[in-house]
Design a protein around this motif. Sequence first.
Motif, PDB file in Angstrom:
ATOM      1  N   GLY A 165      34.106  38.346  42.587  1.00 37.62           N
ATOM      2  CA  GLY A 165      33.886  39.768  42.353  1.00 37.62           C
ATOM      3  C   GLY A 165      35.069  40.518  41.808  1.00 37.62           C
ATOM      4  N   LYS A 166      35.923  39.858  41.029  1.00 39.08           N
ATOM      5  CA  LYS A 166      37.045  40.565  40.407  1.00 39.08           C
ATOM      6  C   LYS A 166      36.728  40.809  38.932  1.00 39.08           C
ATOM      7  CE  LYS A 166      40.489  38.578  43.557  1.00 39.08           C
ATOM      8  NZ  LYS A 166      40.638  39.783  44.365  1.00 39.08           N
ATOM      9  N   PRO A 167      37.211  41.917  38.369  1.00 39.48           N
ATOM     10  CA  PRO A 167      36.885  42.266  36.977  1.00 39.48           C
ATOM     11  C   PRO A 167      37.326  41.190  35.989  1.00 39.48           C
ATOM     12  CG  PRO A 167      37.906  44.120  38.114  1.00 39.48           C
ATOM     13  CD  PRO A 167      38.047  42.937  39.016  1.00 39.48           C
ATOM     14  N   TYR A 189      28.354  51.026  38.982  1.00 41.70           N
ATOM     15  CA  TYR A 189      29.677  50.994  39.596  1.00 41.70           C
ATOM     16  C   TYR A 189      29.947  52.203  40.493  1.00 41.70           C
ATOM     17  CZ  TYR A 189      30.203  47.119  36.425  1.00 41.70           C
ATOM     18  OH  TYR A 189      30.023  45.923  35.773  1.00 41.70           O
ATOM     19  N   ASP A 211      36.539  47.675  41.692  1.00 37.92           N
ATOM     20  CA  ASP A 211      36.684  46.261  41.342  1.00 37.92           C
ATOM     21  C   ASP A 211      35.332  45.602  41.125  1.00 37.92           C
ATOM     22  OD1 ASP A 211      39.408  46.132  41.236  1.00 37.92           O
ATOM     23  OD2 ASP A 211      39.665  45.509  43.307  1.00 37.92           O
ATOM     24  N   LYS A 212      34.345  46.021  41.908  1.00 39.57           N
ATOM     25  CA  LYS A 212      33.026  45.405  41.775  1.00 39.57           C
ATOM     26  C   LYS A 212      31.963  46.368  42.274  1.00 39.57           C
ATOM     27  CE  LYS A 212      33.457  42.960  46.221  1.00 39.57           C
ATOM     28  NZ  LYS A 212      33.488  41.634  46.866  1.00 39.57           N
ATOM     29  N   ARG A 220      27.796  43.520  38.093  1.00 35.06           N
ATOM     30  CA  ARG A 220      28.433  42.885  39.256  1.00 35.06           C
ATOM     31  C   ARG A 220      29.922  43.248  39.294  1.00 35.06           C
ATOM     32  NH1 ARG A 220      29.610  40.728  44.199  1.00 35.06           N
ATOM     33  NH2 ARG A 220      30.696  38.730  44.083  1.00 35.06           N
ATOM     34  N   VAL A 221      30.623  43.020  38.167  1.00 37.58           N
ATOM     35  CA  VAL A 221      32.028  43.418  38.040  1.00 37.58           C
ATOM     36  C   VAL A 221      32.212  44.049  36.664  1.00 37.58           C
ATOM     37  CG1 VAL A 221      32.850  41.566  39.548  1.00 37.58           C
ATOM     38  CG2 VAL A 221      32.794  41.198  37.075  1.00 37.58           C
TER      39      VAL A 221
END
Length: 600
Positions: free
Chosen positions: A202-204, A436, A333-334, A242-243
């Motif tokens: 889950g990180k960009p 987001y 971030d997510k 999601r991200v």
Amino acid sequence: MKVHVGADATAEEAGAIAEALAEHFGVDIEVYAGAEAGDGDPAASASPPEPEYPLDDDLGPTDREASLREEIRDILEGGPEKYRQRLPDQGKLFVRDRLDLWFGEDGDGGPGDADREGAAAGVKFEDGKFANFDSWHPNSPDVDEYDESDRVPADGLITGAAEFEGRDLHFMANDFTVKAGSMAGRGVEKFLRMQQRALKNGKPVLYLMDSSGGRIDQQTGFFANREGIGKYYYNHSMLSGRVPQICVLYGPCIAGAAYTPVFADFTVMVEGMSAMAIASPRMVKMVTGEEIDMQELGGPDVHAKYSGSADLVAEDEQHARDLVAELVTYLPDKAGEKPPKSDPKPPTYSPDGIDELIPEAPNRPYDVHDLIERVADAESVFELKSAYGPEIVTAFARIDGRPVGVVANQPTERSGAIFPDAAEKAAEFIWTCDAYEIPLLYLCDTPGFMAGSQVEKDAILEKGKKFIYATSSATVPKQTVVVRKAYGAGIYAMGGPAYEPESVIGLPSGEIGIMGPEAAINAVYANKLNDIDDEEERAAKEAELREEYRRDIDVHRMASEVVIDEIVPPSSLRDELVARFDFYADIEKDVPDKKHGTVL
């Protein structure tokens, strides 16, 4: 890392600061006193101390490690030297220098580990340096005779993890010195692994694209395979919402390579450098006979003004980094996380000027940017797709430090009527904000959706449907302001009362109606007015009818009938929005239980 301290600091104090920071961050520190960091000689400097081990012995690196380090240094040199020498003439950086711009100390990439060969300070690690090593390197048992033209270090694509502006992210970057950044089997595998790991943690993801597309002469094994290049876009689809996915284009991205930027949530193109198209100019000529150059076919001007595929256009590589550095401050971030708040700032211009800014006549223009700057925190307005569908402004901003997505009709552009491109732009922006957790602010001043044969051909109904659908489906907190005219289905798309915003508030200049007074009187009373022969009498009657109609749609009538929640003095609008966004920050809203809607 460079640190600036006050001019009164002594040499001993500067030295103590340098040693403490070097030990804490594990990087070299330079301390400057009484000058801007980087000007003149440092007052003190320090390197991180050597680690102390509980037990020591005589063991250490051998020639085997030295050989490995030499191989790594060779890989970091990129493709054939002649292609690297051409980069300055093309106005672009070598990919390793580009990573240093993004993640190095001078780019504020973060401390990281600067001791590894060639690694920018903020790069945490890189995967797959040795990808396709056996096909070209002289140390490979498969290479009988080294030929520099065969160099494909890292298979032309770099992937890894880095710290950017204090946040962790995945990154990929094409090496244009390796076969024009083209994609082949091992590089594709690295790209897919990076995407799949982003799905898990889950990180960009940051894509630094500079690719001519798939390596045609090596397509067997990566083009149509289950885990081939086509999986890129499957993974893009799974990552969507999601991200955050951000793509920066540094060159002509053709065919398959052009889909990564359009799948990303945000795409940045660089003037005079970037381009993207479904086919190259040569292929276009073969297929259609049209002769066109790359910039005319798919340069920043094309995608910023006409296709809407470019969110931002940068002047150069540094500017591209600066834009993304600002963009990420509005994003979590997510999905599921709240976007980061900042310290509040008063607006650039006083809210006291809002009432005078908005003309009383519904059709007189004013620049909605001036209104936004009177309710948003100073220096916080960050507009996207400004040249595409300019009848609507889509921008991130902060209100009392809280990120919000602003959707505002622009009266200086065709009276703020909603055209197909503007509807599509707004729908996509709302959809992204909702994904987001970014609250939405609608500033409504529109005569509604545009009518006519050309907009019907341009799919005004289809794209207007998407706009209304996005507003209907968004579950983030929504506040709607009826600034002036809110006619026809425009009030639906712009978060009107039926679309469950947390509040609909009006300014005293507001009107809500099926259509404006002029059009309404013409539609309802045309025959009756035409029966009046005397021109003065007819004009007087028309004015009377318009005034009667205007009373029915006036914001006071809407408030009296509780169609809207409140009429707010214009100079209090910012304070009202601050209070309402704060109060409804944690509101819970759901859409009906279903697989998904059918509107795309």
